[in-house]
Every structure is written in structure tokens, then in C-alpha cells.
Design an enzyme around this catalytic site. Structure first.
Site, PDB file in Angstrom:
ATOM      1  N   ASP A  57       0.923  -1.154  -0.043  1.00 42.67           N
ATOM      2  CA  ASP A  57       0.251  -0.066   0.033  1.00 42.67           C
ATOM      3  C   ASP A  57       0.913   1.384  -0.032  1.00 42.67           C
ATOM      4  O   ASP A  57       1.436   1.737   1.025  1.00 42.67           O
ATOM      5  CB  ASP A  57      -0.931   0.006   1.149  1.00 42.67           C
ATOM      6  N   HIS A  73       0.239   8.127   3.769  1.00 45.50           N
ATOM      7  CA  HIS A  73       0.925   7.575   4.858  1.00 45.50           C
ATOM      8  C   HIS A  73       2.675   7.579   4.825  1.00 45.50           C
ATOM      9  O   HIS A  73       3.517   7.209   5.683  1.00 45.50           O
ATOM     10  CB  HIS A  73       0.918   5.787   4.878  1.00 45.50           C
ATOM     11  N   ILE A  96      -0.454   9.413   8.474  1.00 43.06           N
ATOM     12  CA  ILE A  96      -0.739   8.734   9.493  1.00 43.06           C
ATOM     13  C   ILE A  96      -0.685   6.974   9.080  1.00 43.06           C
ATOM     14  O   ILE A  96      -0.296   6.804   8.005  1.00 43.06           O
ATOM     15  CB  ILE A  96      -2.427   8.688   9.387  1.00 43.06           C
ATOM     16  N   GLY A 146      -4.371   1.976   7.985  1.00 42.10           N
ATOM     17  CA  GLY A 146      -5.438   1.123   8.807  1.00 42.10           C
ATOM     18  C   GLY A 146      -5.126  -0.310   9.281  1.00 42.10           C
ATOM     19  O   GLY A 146      -5.372  -0.823  10.128  1.00 42.10           O
TER      20      GLY A 146
HETATM   21  C1  LIG Z   1      -7.167   4.965   1.660  1.00 42.90           C
HETATM   22  C2  LIG Z   1      -6.674   5.033   3.143  1.00 42.90           C
HETATM   23  C3  LIG Z   1      -6.237   4.114   3.967  1.00 42.90           C
HETATM   24  C4  LIG Z   1      -6.056   4.397   5.332  1.00 42.90           C
HETATM   25  O1  LIG Z   1      -5.461   3.311   6.075  1.00 42.90           O
HETATM   26  S1  LIG Z   1      -6.581   5.857   6.269  1.00 42.90           S
HETATM   27  C5  LIG Z   1      -6.030   5.240   8.121  1.00 42.90           C
HETATM   28  C6  LIG Z   1      -7.084   4.516   8.604  1.00 42.90           C
HETATM   29  N1  LIG Z   1      -8.355   4.838   8.622  1.00 42.90           N
HETATM   30  C7  LIG Z   1      -8.652   6.119   9.702  1.00 42.90           C
HETATM   31  O2  LIG Z   1      -7.519   6.509  10.222  1.00 42.90           O
HETATM   32  C8  LIG Z   1      -9.856   6.649   9.684  1.00 42.90           C
HETATM   33  C9  LIG Z   1     -10.129   6.737  11.335  1.00 42.90           C
HETATM   34  N2  LIG Z   1     -11.683   7.263  11.364  1.00 42.90           N
HETATM   35  C10 LIG Z   1     -11.890   8.400  11.153  1.00 42.90           C
HETATM   36  O3  LIG Z   1     -11.331   9.224  11.246  1.00 42.90           O
HETATM   37  C11 LIG Z   1     -13.597   8.796  11.479  1.00 42.90           C
HETATM   38  O4  LIG Z   1     -14.028   7.717  11.953  1.00 42.90           O
HETATM   39  C12 LIG Z   1     -14.247   8.914  10.079  1.00 42.90           C
HETATM   40  C13 LIG Z   1     -13.582  10.152   9.386  1.00 42.90           C
HETATM   41  C14 LIG Z   1     -14.126   7.730   9.155  1.00 42.90           C
HETATM   42  C15 LIG Z   1     -15.610   9.234  10.218  1.00 42.90           C
HETATM   43  O5  LIG Z   1     -15.752  10.225  11.254  1.00 42.90           O
HETATM   44  P1  LIG Z   1     -16.978  11.302  11.366  1.00 42.90           P
HETATM   45  O6  LIG Z   1     -17.183  11.917  10.040  1.00 42.90           O
HETATM   46  O7  LIG Z   1     -16.685  12.260  12.660  1.00 42.90           O
HETATM   47  O8  LIG Z   1     -18.203  10.530  11.319  1.00 42.90           O
HETATM   48  P2  LIG Z   1     -19.202  10.457  12.629  1.00 42.90           P
HETATM   49  O9  LIG Z   1     -19.977  11.684  12.662  1.00 42.90           O
HETATM   50  O10 LIG Z   1     -18.540   9.894  13.728  1.00 42.90           O
HETATM   51  O11 LIG Z   1     -20.509   9.355  11.898  1.00 42.90           O
HETATM   52  C16 LIG Z   1     -21.183   9.586  10.810  1.00 42.90           C
HETATM   53  C17 LIG Z   1     -21.801   8.268  10.500  1.00 42.90           C
HETATM   54  O12 LIG Z   1     -20.646   7.567   9.952  1.00 42.90           O
HETATM   55  C18 LIG Z   1     -20.712   6.150  10.382  1.00 42.90           C
HETATM   56  N3  LIG Z   1     -19.015   5.954  10.663  1.00 42.90           N
HETATM   57  C19 LIG Z   1     -18.066   6.815  11.438  1.00 42.90           C
HETATM   58  N4  LIG Z   1     -16.935   6.067  11.313  1.00 42.90           N
HETATM   59  C20 LIG Z   1     -17.187   5.046  10.654  1.00 42.90           C
HETATM   60  C21 LIG Z   1     -16.365   4.084  10.415  1.00 42.90           C
HETATM   61  N5  LIG Z   1     -14.992   4.049  10.616  1.00 42.90           N
HETATM   62  N6  LIG Z   1     -16.578   3.201   9.418  1.00 42.90           N
HETATM   63  C22 LIG Z   1     -18.172   3.149   9.136  1.00 42.90           C
HETATM   64  N7  LIG Z   1     -19.025   3.928   9.321  1.00 42.90           N
HETATM   65  C23 LIG Z   1     -18.526   5.039  10.334  1.00 42.90           C
HETATM   66  C24 LIG Z   1     -21.232   6.565  11.812  1.00 42.90           C
HETATM   67  O13 LIG Z   1     -21.745   5.313  12.303  1.00 42.90           O
HETATM   68  C25 LIG Z   1     -22.262   7.359  11.256  1.00 42.90           C
HETATM   69  O14 LIG Z   1     -23.163   6.530  10.522  1.00 42.90           O
HETATM   70  P3  LIG Z   1     -24.683   6.201  11.316  1.00 42.90           P
HETATM   71  O15 LIG Z   1     -25.293   7.195  11.902  1.00 42.90           O
HETATM   72  O16 LIG Z   1     -25.479   5.773  10.138  1.00 42.90           O
HETATM   73  O17 LIG Z   1     -24.393   5.062  12.122  1.00 42.90           O
END
Ligand SMILES: C/C=C/C(=O)SCCNC(=O)CCNC(=O)[C@H](O)C(C)(C)COP(=O)(O)OP(=O)(O)OC[C@H]1O[C@@H](n2cnc3c(N)ncnc32)[C@H](O)[C@@H]1OP(=O)(O)O
Length: 285
Positions: A185, A190, A205, A208
């Protein structure tokens, strides 16, 4: 920005993939294997230790699709895309080197308000088409919600109302993402500081799936007797970014054949949530 909604239901043709012993070793080291002196992980980190045949970490299949063609999500801002969740179910034995086919299907684009959640399902088979691993994953396109689409299912998960049975601490190193990216990846989110800042992050970062691999190891050793053959499945949501150098603290609740887990970093931030894994009881085979 234009998300291509027509990709829902589209699938890639099964694409030939191969993996080598070196790739399995590099993946293991990339997710921290061999860094904890109290755990013997030579089976995952070496191929020539006497009386220790090489073995493959159960989460290894999640990186085997990187060489395969991917469906384009449209003209999107890649700095805003993060990995939202991942599951893997091991359905066949995975040798340290092998070949097979990898295919994936886009199963949905959900309007989550703050972003669009694109879900995919992938299948790794052996050369004869027999399933080796089924995976599902989600990509969250921050800022692309509000298009009036279906919100999709909401998951229900609650930690048991008791102290965890085990808590595993694992330290990532500042160069963790640079090591892990060699497993396939190469997303600059990253590694490239300017790209990360454009995405709203202070610095690159951690992948994941790197965090996922660390926590997979924690489950393997704490709940499956370090035996990959007992590790059936693992799913979790990425709830906040991990920075290379962070310490992961994973709480595990060992239920009957099921492991519930949640991971926080040193400052208490929840980074992996809704964790669920299935391990076979000892001696079940
Ligand atoms: C290509 C990249 C590769 C990588 O490896 S990137 C590194 C790994 N990933 C991360 O670091 C991401 C970490 N997570 C976050 O930063 C946050 O988390 C999100 C930006 C993904 C979402 O945060 P927010 O915008 O504040 O969402 P909310 O207001 O908490 O929730 C809104 C709706 O979205 C659903 N949701 C939130 N997070 C996730 C998730 N991680 N996976 C699936 N759904 C998610 C909730 O449940 C809810 O929806 P419902 O009201 O219908 O339940």
C-alpha cells in the site's frame, strides 16, 4: 469532485496473484512481529529457524489484492479518503508462498452525512478457485456525504459490562508506515507530509491495515494460542487515525469462541472499535 455511483455492483475479474515467503515475512515485520521479546514469533519472521516451519499471520490476505486491478471510485480527492472498516474471514489454509485469484465487488455507496462510505467485498481463492479468504472493507470519503443517498446499516456493538480479560500493549515505531508500505500500500497519505497535510492531518498517518495487523497479532497470541489455524475471522472499525510511533492498547473480552476487542492509543483515543474476532477452541480439529 464526482463520485461514480454507477460502480455499485461492479466487480473485477478474478486476477492472478502470487505471494512469496519474503512477502509474508515482510508483512509480519511490518505489523510489528518480532518486536516483543516475550512472544516467540520466529514462525512468522523467519523461514530457516530449525524445527520452526514458516507460518503466515492470519491477517496477511488483506494485502494480497494490492497488485490486482481496482475499480475507480470516480474523480475524488484521495487526500480525503480513509479506510473505515475491515473484516477478514479465513476459509482455507494459507501457505507462506502460493498463488491464486483475487476479485472484488463494490457493494454500496452510503451517505453518512459527514462523508460517503464505499463498501467492497473481496475474495481470495486458490488456483483451483477454492476460497482462501473473504474480506469486506469500507472507504470513507470525508466531505462527500449529503448527496441524499441511503445511510446504510448502522452497526450495534457494545463492550461487555465488565473489565477486559486481557489488555495487550504494542508499540509502533516512528518509521512503522515506511516499513508497512513495502507490503503493497504505497498511498502517500502514509509517507508524504505534504499529502497528509492536504488531507487535514498533522503528518502522515499509519495505514489502517497496519494497525489491524498489530491487533490481529494481539488476538492471535492472547486468544488463539499463537496458532493461525485457530484464527477464523476478525472485523473492526477504524475510529480515529493512528500516528506512527503511537502505542496501541487493546482490550480483549474472551467470550465463548468470540473475542470482542477495542483499541486505544496512549492518550485514550479510540482508534479501533466494534472489534469482533472468532477463534476456534483449542484442540477443535
Ligand atoms: C485510503 C486510506 C487508507 C488508510 O489506511 S487511512 C488510516 C486508517 N483509517 C483512519 O484512520 C480513519 C479513522 N476514522 C475516522 O477518522 C472517522 O471515524 C471517520 C472520518 C471515518 C468518520 O468520522 P466522522 O465524519 O466524525 O463520522 P461520525 O459523525 O462519527 O459518523 C457519521 C456516520 O458515519 C458512520 N461511521 C463513522 N465512522 C465510521 C467508520 N470508521 N466506518 C463506518 N462507518 C462509520 C457513523 O456510524 C455514522 O453513521 P450512522 O449514523 O448511520 O451510524
Amino acid at each position: 469532485m464526482a463520485l461514480d455511483f454507477s460502480i455499485v455492483g461492479s466487480a473485477t475479474e478474478p486476477h492472478p496473484v502470487t505471494w512469496t515467503s519474503d512477502q509474508a515475512l515482510l508483512y509480519a515485520v511490518g505489523v510489528g512481529a518480532g518486536t516483543d521479546e516475550s512472544i516467540d514469533e520466529l514462525a512468522f519472521t523467519t523461514e530457516n529457524t530449525r524445527s520452526v516451519p514458516q507460518s503466515v499471520l492470519p491477517t496477511f490476505p488483506v494485502v494480497l489484492g494490492y497488485g490486482a486491478p481496482r475499480l475507480s471510485y470516480g474523480d475524488i480527492d484521495l487526500t480525503r479518503m480513509v479506510h473505515a472498516f475491515q473484516s477478514v474471514e479465513i476459509t482455507g489454509p494459507l501457505a507462506p508462498e502460493g498463488s491464486g485469484f483475487y476479485s472484488s465487488t463494490v457493494t454500496g455507496i452510503h451517505d453518512k452525512g459527514s462523508g460517503a462510505l464505499i463498501t467492497t467485498e473481496s475474495l481470495l481463492t486458490g488456483p483451483d478457485g477454492s476460497p482462501l479468504a473473504r474480506m469486506s472493507g469500507g472507504a470513507f470519503l470525508r466531505g462527500e456525504g449529503g448527496f441524499g443517498g441511503d445511510r446504510g446499516p448502522s452497526t450495534t456493538w457494545a463492550a461487555p459490562d465488565r473489565e477486559p480479560d486481557v489488555v495487550v500493549e504494542q508499540r509502533t515505531v516512528p518509521w512503522q508506515a515506511l516499513l508497512y508500505r513495502l507490503s503493497g500500500d504505497r498511498n502517500p497519505l502514509h509517507s508524504d507530509p505534504a499529502f497528509a497535510v492536504a488531507g487535514g492531518f498533522p503528518r502522515p498517518i499509519l495505514h489502517g491495515l497496519c494497525t489491524y495487523g498489530f491487533v490481529g497479532r494481539a488476538i492471535l497470541h492472547a486468544a488463539a494460542g499463537s496458532d493461525p489455524a485457530r484464527f477464523r475471522s476478525m472485523s473492526a472499525r477504524f475510529s480515529a487515525p493512528v500516528l506512527p510511533g503511537d502505542t496501541l492498547s487493546t482490550a480483549l473480552w474472551l467470550e465463548d469462541g468470540e473475542v470482542l476487542f477495542a483499541t486505544r492509543t496512549q492518550d485514550g483515543t479510540s482508534v479501533l472499535s466494534q472489534g469482533r474476532a472468532v477463534v476456534e477452541p483449542e484442540g477443535a480439529r
